[in-house]
Design a protein around this motif. Sequence first.
Motif, PDB file in Angstrom:
ATOM      1  N   LEU B  87       7.071  -8.971   2.497  1.00 41.34           N
ATOM      2  CA  LEU B  87       8.006  -8.011   3.104  1.00 41.34           C
ATOM      3  C   LEU B  87       7.506  -6.580   3.011  1.00 41.34           C
ATOM      4  O   LEU B  87       7.678  -5.806   3.937  1.00 41.34           O
ATOM      5  CB  LEU B  87       9.377  -8.108   2.423  1.00 41.34           C
ATOM      6  CG  LEU B  87      10.206  -9.358   2.671  1.00 41.34           C
ATOM      7  CD1 LEU B  87      11.622  -9.156   2.143  1.00 41.34           C
ATOM      8  CD2 LEU B  87      10.248  -9.685   4.158  1.00 41.34           C
ATOM      9  N   ALA B  88       6.898  -6.236   1.881  1.00 37.29           N
ATOM     10  CA  ALA B  88       6.438  -4.854   1.691  1.00 37.29           C
ATOM     11  C   ALA B  88       5.072  -4.828   1.032  1.00 37.29           C
ATOM     12  O   ALA B  88       4.842  -5.512   0.036  1.00 37.29           O
ATOM     13  CB  ALA B  88       7.449  -4.072   0.854  1.00 37.29           C
ATOM     14  N   GLU B  89       4.175  -4.055   1.609  1.00 36.21           N
ATOM     15  CA  GLU B  89       2.856  -3.847   1.029  1.00 36.21           C
ATOM     16  C   GLU B  89       2.473  -2.377   1.136  1.00 36.21           C
ATOM     17  O   GLU B  89       2.869  -1.696   2.074  1.00 36.21           O
ATOM     18  CB  GLU B  89       1.809  -4.692   1.746  1.00 36.21           C
ATOM     19  CG  GLU B  89       1.828  -6.165   1.358  1.00 36.21           C
ATOM     20  CD  GLU B  89       0.664  -6.914   1.978  1.00 36.21           C
ATOM     21  OE1 GLU B  89       0.188  -7.874   1.364  1.00 36.21           O
ATOM     22  OE2 GLU B  89       0.232  -6.520   3.080  1.00 36.21           O
ATOM     23  N   VAL B  90       1.681  -1.932   0.163  1.00 36.27           N
ATOM     24  CA  VAL B  90       1.192  -0.559   0.160  1.00 36.27           C
ATOM     25  C   VAL B  90      -0.328  -0.617   0.190  1.00 36.27           C
ATOM     26  O   VAL B  90      -0.949  -1.059  -0.765  1.00 36.27           O
ATOM     27  CB  VAL B  90       1.660   0.197  -1.099  1.00 36.27           C
ATOM     28  CG1 VAL B  90       1.167   1.633  -1.085  1.00 36.27           C
ATOM     29  CG2 VAL B  90       3.169   0.133  -1.239  1.00 36.27           C
ATOM     30  N   ARG B  91      -0.901  -0.226   1.283  1.00 36.97           N
ATOM     31  CA  ARG B  91      -2.355  -0.332   1.476  1.00 36.97           C
ATOM     32  C   ARG B  91      -2.866  -1.720   1.114  1.00 36.97           C
ATOM     33  O   ARG B  91      -3.919  -1.875   0.482  1.00 36.97           O
ATOM     34  CB  ARG B  91      -3.095   0.709   0.631  1.00 36.97           C
ATOM     35  CG  ARG B  91      -3.112   2.096   1.283  1.00 36.97           C
ATOM     36  CD  ARG B  91      -3.820   3.094   0.400  1.00 36.97           C
ATOM     37  NE  ARG B  91      -3.165   3.193  -0.889  1.00 36.97           N
ATOM     38  CZ  ARG B  91      -3.788   3.216  -2.057  1.00 36.97           C
ATOM     39  NH1 ARG B  91      -5.095   3.142  -2.102  1.00 36.97           N
ATOM     40  NH2 ARG B  91      -3.105   3.315  -3.184  1.00 36.97           N
ATOM     41  N   ARG B  94       0.617  -5.422  -3.270  1.00 37.21           N
ATOM     42  CA  ARG B  94       2.022  -5.599  -3.590  1.00 37.21           C
ATOM     43  C   ARG B  94       2.530  -4.345  -4.287  1.00 37.21           C
ATOM     44  O   ARG B  94       1.775  -3.743  -5.082  1.00 37.21           O
ATOM     45  CB  ARG B  94       2.195  -6.806  -4.506  1.00 37.21           C
ATOM     46  CG  ARG B  94       1.687  -8.099  -3.909  1.00 37.21           C
ATOM     47  CD  ARG B  94       2.227  -8.297  -2.504  1.00 37.21           C
ATOM     48  NE  ARG B  94       2.018  -9.654  -2.019  1.00 37.21           N
ATOM     49  CZ  ARG B  94       2.775 -10.697  -2.371  1.00 37.21           C
ATOM     50  NH1 ARG B  94       3.772 -10.540  -3.219  1.00 37.21           N
ATOM     51  NH2 ARG B  94       2.533 -11.883  -1.874  1.00 37.21           N
ATOM     52  N   GLN B  96       4.262  -3.632  -6.869  1.00 36.57           N
ATOM     53  CA  GLN B  96       4.112  -3.483  -8.319  1.00 36.57           C
ATOM     54  C   GLN B  96       2.651  -3.482  -8.757  1.00 36.57           C
ATOM     55  O   GLN B  96       2.363  -3.252  -9.933  1.00 36.57           O
ATOM     56  CB  GLN B  96       4.892  -4.578  -9.069  1.00 36.57           C
ATOM     57  CG  GLN B  96       4.226  -5.941  -9.082  1.00 36.57           C
ATOM     58  CD  GLN B  96       4.490  -6.743  -7.819  1.00 36.57           C
ATOM     59  OE1 GLN B  96       4.993  -6.212  -6.838  1.00 36.57           O
ATOM     60  NE2 GLN B  96       4.129  -8.021  -7.826  1.00 36.57           N
ATOM     61  N   LEU B 107       5.429   6.632  -8.416  1.00 36.88           N
ATOM     62  CA  LEU B 107       5.499   6.060  -7.069  1.00 36.88           C
ATOM     63  C   LEU B 107       5.746   4.560  -7.044  1.00 36.88           C
ATOM     64  O   LEU B 107       6.526   4.081  -6.226  1.00 36.88           O
ATOM     65  CB  LEU B 107       4.223   6.389  -6.287  1.00 36.88           C
ATOM     66  CG  LEU B 107       4.333   7.474  -5.206  1.00 36.88           C
ATOM     67  CD1 LEU B 107       3.048   7.504  -4.392  1.00 36.88           C
ATOM     68  CD2 LEU B 107       5.524   7.202  -4.305  1.00 36.88           C
ATOM     69  N   PRO B 108       5.091   3.772  -7.903  1.00 38.04           N
ATOM     70  CA  PRO B 108       5.328   2.326  -7.833  1.00 38.04           C
ATOM     71  C   PRO B 108       6.810   1.967  -7.881  1.00 38.04           C
ATOM     72  O   PRO B 108       7.244   1.040  -7.194  1.00 38.04           O
ATOM     73  CB  PRO B 108       4.580   1.800  -9.063  1.00 38.04           C
ATOM     74  CG  PRO B 108       3.472   2.775  -9.259  1.00 38.04           C
ATOM     75  CD  PRO B 108       4.052   4.111  -8.905  1.00 38.04           C
ATOM     76  N   TRP B 111       8.193   2.199  -4.429  1.00 38.19           N
ATOM     77  CA  TRP B 111       7.752   1.093  -3.571  1.00 38.19           C
ATOM     78  C   TRP B 111       8.509  -0.192  -3.902  1.00 38.19           C
ATOM     79  O   TRP B 111       8.901  -0.942  -3.016  1.00 38.19           O
ATOM     80  CB  TRP B 111       6.256   0.848  -3.692  1.00 38.19           C
ATOM     81  CG  TRP B 111       5.335   2.006  -3.391  1.00 38.19           C
ATOM     82  CD1 TRP B 111       4.104   2.232  -3.945  1.00 38.19           C
ATOM     83  CD2 TRP B 111       5.527   3.069  -2.450  1.00 38.19           C
ATOM     84  NE1 TRP B 111       3.540   3.362  -3.423  1.00 38.19           N
ATOM     85  CE2 TRP B 111       4.381   3.902  -2.495  1.00 38.19           C
ATOM     86  CE3 TRP B 111       6.554   3.419  -1.570  1.00 38.19           C
ATOM     87  CZ2 TRP B 111       4.233   5.049  -1.715  1.00 38.19           C
ATOM     88  CZ3 TRP B 111       6.412   4.566  -0.787  1.00 38.19           C
ATOM     89  CH2 TRP B 111       5.276   5.350  -0.867  1.00 38.19           C
ATOM     90  N   VAL B 112       8.704  -0.437  -5.173  1.00 37.52           N
ATOM     91  CA  VAL B 112       9.449  -1.628  -5.574  1.00 37.52           C
ATOM     92  C   VAL B 112      10.900  -1.537  -5.086  1.00 37.52           C
ATOM     93  O   VAL B 112      11.478  -2.532  -4.639  1.00 37.52           O
ATOM     94  CB  VAL B 112       9.394  -1.829  -7.108  1.00 37.52           C
ATOM     95  CG1 VAL B 112      10.363  -2.919  -7.551  1.00 37.52           C
ATOM     96  CG2 VAL B 112       7.976  -2.196  -7.542  1.00 37.52           C
ATOM     97  N   ARG B 115      11.052  -2.469  -1.420  1.00 39.91           N
ATOM     98  CA  ARG B 115      11.017  -3.918  -1.235  1.00 39.91           C
ATOM     99  C   ARG B 115      12.342  -4.551  -1.630  1.00 39.91           C
ATOM    100  O   ARG B 115      12.868  -5.423  -0.927  1.00 39.91           O
ATOM    101  CB  ARG B 115       9.893  -4.540  -2.062  1.00 39.91           C
ATOM    102  CG  ARG B 115       9.895  -6.062  -1.981  1.00 39.91           C
ATOM    103  CD  ARG B 115       8.735  -6.676  -2.710  1.00 39.91           C
ATOM    104  NE  ARG B 115       8.795  -6.457  -4.145  1.00 39.91           N
ATOM    105  CZ  ARG B 115       7.829  -6.834  -5.000  1.00 39.91           C
ATOM    106  NH1 ARG B 115       6.741  -7.418  -4.533  1.00 39.91           N
ATOM    107  NH2 ARG B 115       7.956  -6.596  -6.283  1.00 39.91           N
TER     108      ARG B 115
END
Lengths: 152, 152
Positions: B87-91, B94, B96, B107-108, B111-112, B115
Motif C-alpha cells: 500500500l505504501a512505499e518510500v523510494r 517499506r 518502517q 520521518l519514518p 510514513w508509517v 500507511r
Amino acid sequence: MDISARTDYAVRAMLALAAAEGEGPVSVDALARAQGLPGKFLEAVVADLRVAGLVQSRRGAHGGYALARPAAEIVVGEVFRAVSGPLAEVRGLRPQDTSYTGVAEHLPALWVAVRSSLRDVLDRTTLADLLAGDLPAHVRDLLEQPEAWVNR
Amino acid sequence: MDISARTDYAVRAMLALAAAEGEGPVSVDALARAQGLPGKFLEAVVADLRVAGLVQSRRGAHGGYALARPAAEIVVGEVFRAVSGPLAEVRGLRPQDTSYTGVAEHLPALWVAVRSSLRDVLDRTTLADLLAGDLPAHVRDLLEQPEAWVNR
DNA sequence: TCTAAATCCGATCGAGTCAGTAGGAAATTA
DNA sequence: TAATTTCCTACTGACTCGATCGGATTTAGA
C-alpha cells in the motif's frame, strides 16, 4: 501510495530549512550535504518549492533558500503537492471526478475516503511537528495501532 | 497516491465477480464488456488476482473466474496488494525500513502513519460493503468531513 | 472426435516518468 | 573583478504503464 525520491527529498530539505529558521538563507549545496542528497537533483526539487511559494530564494554569494512562512504554519501536504501534484489521483483524475456505472457505482466514495484519510495525516502535520517529533494526537493514534509497524 | 488503471480495473473486476457470486464462472470477456475495460489488458490483471489467490479460474468452454472467498471476506486492500504491491512505499522501501539522520529523524513515523491511515480505509472495506454502497462507519466519517469532496 | 470457448503465457510496443547529470546564463556580494 | 549561488534548458538511461498480438493448452458440448 508511492512516495518518490523527489517527495522524500523535498520534505527533508524543508525540515533542514525549518531547523535553520531565522539564520538567513541556506544554499542547496549545504542542504544536500546535510541530508546526503544529490545536489543537482535537489536543485530542481527546491525550484518546485519556490514556484509553489513555500520557500524564498536569494541569488548570488551568501544566497540560498529560506522558508516563506514559519515552520509551524507549513504542512507536509503542501510540500507533497508542490513537488508531486495532488495527494490522490485515480487514472489521472481527481477522486470526485471519476464516474462508473453498474457494480462500481460506489467507487468514487472510496477514492474520496482514501484522499480524506491522507489529508488527515499530511495536512495536519506541520514541519515544526515533524522536526520536534511531536506529531498530532490523531496521527500518534495511528502509530499505536497493534500492527502499525509491521508489513501486511 | 496514484491509483493506476491496473488497480482501478482490478477492483471493478472483483466487484463484477462479487455481483455474480454463486452463478458459476465469468469470462474475462464478460467482465470487460460489463465495465467497459480493454479485454486483453484485463486478462493480465485478473492473472495477478489468480496468483494472489483472490480468484479461482476454470479453463475451457464455459470457463472463467469466480471469487475464491465470499465477497464479505475480501477486502479492497488485498486487491491493491495483488496487482500493485504494498500500500505504501518510500523510494521502494517499506515505511518502517527507511532511516534518516539529523533533522529528518522522525520521518519514518510519518510514513508509517500514512500507511496506517490507508489501511484503515482499504483493509476495512470489503467488496460486499462496496457493492452495497454501505461503507464502514469510520469510512463514512471521512466522507462527511467538511471539504472531503473538493480539491485542495 | 471435432469445434468453439476460454484460460494461460510470452513478446512487443510507444509513450511517458523517474532519478540524476551537464553546462552555462544571470544575479549578488565582497 | 572574482567568487558564489540561483536559475534555466537540455539530456540521459532505466524503468513503468497501458495496451495489443499471437498462439499454446484446456475444457464442454454437439
